[in-house]
Structures are given as structure tokens and as C-alpha cells.
Design a protein around this motif. Structure first.
Motif, PDB file in Angstrom:
ATOM      1  N   LYS A   1       1.950   7.363  -7.115  1.00  0.00           N
ATOM      2  CA  LYS A   1       1.078   8.422  -7.644  1.00  0.00           C
ATOM      3  C   LYS A   1       1.463   9.778  -7.198  1.00  0.00           C
TER       4      LYS A   1
ATOM      5  N   MET B   1       0.921   4.041  -3.000  1.00  0.00           N
ATOM      6  CA  MET B   1       0.637   5.437  -2.719  1.00  0.00           C
ATOM      7  C   MET B   1       1.799   6.347  -3.096  1.00  0.00           C
ATOM      8  N   ASN B   2       3.021   5.863  -3.036  1.00  0.00           N
ATOM      9  CA  ASN B   2       4.181   6.690  -3.397  1.00  0.00           C
ATOM     10  C   ASN B   2       4.363   6.804  -4.897  1.00  0.00           C
TER      11      ASN B   2
ATOM     12  N   ILE C   1       0.841  -1.201   0.000  1.00  0.00           N
ATOM     13  CA  ILE C   1       0.000   0.000   0.000  1.00  0.00           C
ATOM     14  C   ILE C   1       0.875   1.249   0.000  1.00  0.00           C
ATOM     15  N   GLN C   2       1.934   1.250   0.803  1.00  0.00           N
ATOM     16  CA  GLN C   2       2.839   2.396   0.811  1.00  0.00           C
ATOM     17  C   GLN C   2       3.497   2.587  -0.559  1.00  0.00           C
TER      18      GLN C   2
END
Length: 70
Positions: free
Chosen positions: A70, A67-68, A63-64
Motif C-alpha cells: 500500500k 504493508m509495503n 504483515i510486512q
């Protein structure tokens, strides 16, 4: 220390340190299942409980990473 920042040391410890502890827990659970003669189903249930924790740990980093991007 050695040219690394605190953030880099923490990231390394959280990925490889906790990952190593998870592998050690896998060994411990397998040993407990073997010594208690838990059978196939008991072994499966014990590993399933450990697997949920491992999936959560891996999912956090996925997930991290997403998210990084985008």
C-alpha cells in the motif's frame, strides 16, 4: 561484501537462516518425541508449541509484505 548491502545480507539471514533453524528445531522436537515415546498426543502438543512460533515468524513477513504493497 560481494556487492550486497548490509540490509540485504540481514534480510537473507533472517529469512533463510532463521527458517533453516526452524526446520532444524522441527527435527529436534520430533527426535525428542520419538525417544521419549510421547505418543500421538504428546507429539501433537510438542509440534503445536513449535508451530505457534513458526506461524508468528511467517505472519511477521506477511504483515510486512501487505504493508509495503500500500
Amino acid at each position: 561484501m560481494f556487492g550486497f548491502t548490509e540490509e540485504q545480507i540481514t534480510a537473507f539471514g533472517m529469512t533463510f537462516g532463521v527458517g533453516g533453524l526452524m526446520l532444524y528445531m522441527l527435527f529436534i522436537i520430533a527426535q525428542l518425541a520419538w525417544e521419549s515415546k510421547a505418543g500421538k498426543f504428546g507429539f501433537f502438543v510438542m509440534m503445536l508449541g513449535l508451530a505457534f512460533g513458526m506461524v508468528g515468524f511467517v505472519a511477521k513477513y506477511m504483515i510486512q509484505w501487505i504493508m509495503n504493497i500500500k
